[in-house]
Design a protein around this motif. Structure first.
Motif, PDB file in Angstrom:
ATOM      1  N   UNK A  49       0.818  -1.202   0.000  1.00 55.87           N
ATOM      2  CA  UNK A  49       0.000   0.000   0.000  1.00 55.87           C
ATOM      3  C   UNK A  49       0.856   1.258   0.000  1.00 55.87           C
ATOM      4  N   UNK A  50       0.407   2.274  -0.756  1.00 53.56           N
ATOM      5  CA  UNK A  50       1.098   3.564  -0.732  1.00 53.56           C
ATOM      6  C   UNK A  50       0.445   4.516   0.255  1.00 53.56           C
ATOM      7  N   UNK A  51      -0.652   4.090   0.893  1.00 51.91           N
ATOM      8  CA  UNK A  51      -1.300   4.907   1.904  1.00 51.91           C
ATOM      9  C   UNK A  51      -0.518   4.858   3.203  1.00 51.91           C
ATOM     10  N   UNK A  52      -0.730   5.840   4.083  1.00 43.37           N
ATOM     11  CA  UNK A  52       0.003   5.850   5.353  1.00 43.37           C
ATOM     12  C   UNK A  52      -0.433   4.707   6.250  1.00 43.37           C
ATOM     13  N   UNK A  53       0.479   4.183   7.072  1.00 44.82           N
ATOM     14  CA  UNK A  53       0.101   3.142   8.022  1.00 44.82           C
ATOM     15  C   UNK A  53      -0.767   3.727   9.131  1.00 44.82           C
ATOM     16  N   UNK A 133      11.245   3.065   5.337  1.00 43.36           N
ATOM     17  CA  UNK A 133      11.109   1.962   4.392  1.00 43.36           C
ATOM     18  C   UNK A 133       9.702   1.883   3.800  1.00 43.36           C
ATOM     19  N   UNK A 134       8.774   2.654   4.339  1.00 39.75           N
ATOM     20  CA  UNK A 134       7.391   2.548   3.890  1.00 39.75           C
ATOM     21  C   UNK A 134       7.181   3.318   2.589  1.00 39.75           C
ATOM     22  N   UNK A 139       7.020   8.058  -1.203  1.00 40.93           N
ATOM     23  CA  UNK A 139       6.213   8.852  -2.143  1.00 40.93           C
ATOM     24  C   UNK A 139       6.118  10.299  -1.677  1.00 40.93           C
ATOM     25  N   UNK A 140       5.901  10.500  -0.372  1.00 39.43           N
ATOM     26  CA  UNK A 140       5.802  11.862   0.152  1.00 39.43           C
ATOM     27  C   UNK A 140       7.097  12.635  -0.068  1.00 39.43           C
ATOM     28  N   UNK A 144       7.695  15.935  -2.375  1.00 41.93           N
ATOM     29  CA  UNK A 144       8.263  17.148  -1.792  1.00 41.93           C
ATOM     30  C   UNK A 144       9.618  17.500  -2.412  1.00 41.93           C
ATOM     31  N   UNK A 145      10.013  16.737  -3.461  1.00 38.77           N
ATOM     32  CA  UNK A 145      11.330  16.918  -4.083  1.00 38.77           C
ATOM     33  C   UNK A 145      12.454  16.776  -3.063  1.00 38.77           C
ATOM     34  N   UNK A 146      12.256  15.834  -2.129  1.00 40.25           N
ATOM     35  CA  UNK A 146      13.245  15.637  -1.071  1.00 40.25           C
ATOM     36  C   UNK A 146      13.650  14.167  -0.956  1.00 40.25           C
ATOM     37  N   UNK A 147      13.784  13.501  -2.084  1.00 34.93           N
ATOM     38  CA  UNK A 147      14.280  12.126  -2.056  1.00 34.93           C
ATOM     39  C   UNK A 147      15.702  12.069  -1.514  1.00 34.93           C
TER      40      UNK A 147
END
Length: 304
Positions: A49-53, A133-134, A139-140, A144-147
């Motif tokens: 899932x790409x949703x928050x835990x 690791x999530x 994705x967030x 936010x251009x902060x990879x």
């Protein structure tokens, strides 16, 4: 040493280093099992899932390490329930935390098909490392251009690591003597208990009296251990170091040197936010200062 003994020894070392996560699993028949994992999301199938835990954070309202964790959660947009822990009884932790009685503790629930996994992680650094690791966090950070935050943590970027350690080991230790330098200051710092609906009137009274005295004594021990003569001057020196070397006296927006914060920025912001509303915060983040401008920028970076 036998293979089984070596395996057991490895497991014990992992427990002591807090890399093992307790997992309670419920199968489709309602049966619950308890086992352990070395990582929160160990395989690709663990983390679809790409949703928050779903997350619950156990905290003290004036704990700098709890606020460091919450700053990260706010930055990556992970909604979470807060459970305020009674610092005297630890009653909120006793039913399930074993012998561990410190905060923060994160209880994270992940649903995989018909199974529900509940992960319990102790300590701010371990919580943040696990959540990194999530897929939702990745994705967030990408949005936010902060990879680069992921890259710098994996590579242990020296500047980033420097300010994260500074926040955790230096600034956090200085805040306690500053908010509890006198018994009256300590009593004021524990005023937050009056706003905790789950605490009884007796709880609130006992925490503000016994808790504030205990914290005052603890702050005195910190001063003695660290050789602090004047806690206000020590805090001022620490914040000058941050402003001069971290923020380069305003030449950069964030300690990262870019237009997005580093983990050092997030850690510093979270630790400072733990005393927001108290006189120590006004001394650490004075108005019309480079640090105040940075602090306000960090507030604007929070998704929650």
């Amino acid at each position: 040493m036998s293979a089984s003994s070596a395996s057991a020894s490895s497991f014990v070392r992992a427990v002591l280093s807090r890399r093992v996560v307790a997992v309670a699993t419920t199968d489709s028949n309602g049966r619950r099992f308890l086992h352990h994992k070395y990582r929160l999301f160990s395989t690709a199938t663990d983390n679809i899932s790409t949703g928050p835990p779903s997350m619950t954070l156990y905290q003290y309202a004036i704990c700098p390490f709890c606020h460091k964790t919450k700053a990260f959660l706010g930055y990556v947009g992970i909604p979470h329930e807060i459970v305020e822990v009674n610092p005297l009884t630890k009653a909120e932790l006793k039913p399930w935390s074993g012998e561990y009685r410190k905060v923060p503790i994160a209880k994270i629930t992940n649903n995989h098909h018909d199974d529900e996994q509940v992960q319990i992680i102790n300590g701010s650094d371990e919580i943040i490392k696990a959540l990194m690791e999530h897929s939702h966090v990745k994705k967030q950070l990408h949005d936010k251009n902060n990879s680069q935050l992921l890259v710098s943590l994996a590579a242990k970027n020296n500047d980033d690591d420097r300010w994260s350690k500074f926040a955790h080991e230096e600034l956090a230790s200085l805040l306690y003597p500053n908010i509890c330098s006198t018994l009256s200051d300590s009593f004021e710092a524990f005023g937050y208990v009056n706003h905790v609906p789950t605490f009884s009137t007796l709880d609130k009274l006992s925490i503000r009296t016994l808790g504030s005295f205990a914290m005052y004594m603890a702050a005195s021990r910190i001063k003695s251990k660290r050789g602090i003569v004047n806690e206000r001057e020590a805090l001022n020196e620490a914040m000058n170091t941050w402003q001069e070397h971290g923020l380069q006296n305003g030449a950069v927006q964030f300690a990262s040197g870019t237009n997005v914060p580093s983990m050092g920025d997030i850690a510093m912001f979270g630790v400072l936010r733990s005393v927001e509303g108290l006189p120590a915060h006004d001394r650490a983040v004075p108005s019309a200062s480079v640090t105040k401008e940075w602090y306000d920028r960090m507030k604007g970076q929070m998704s929650l």
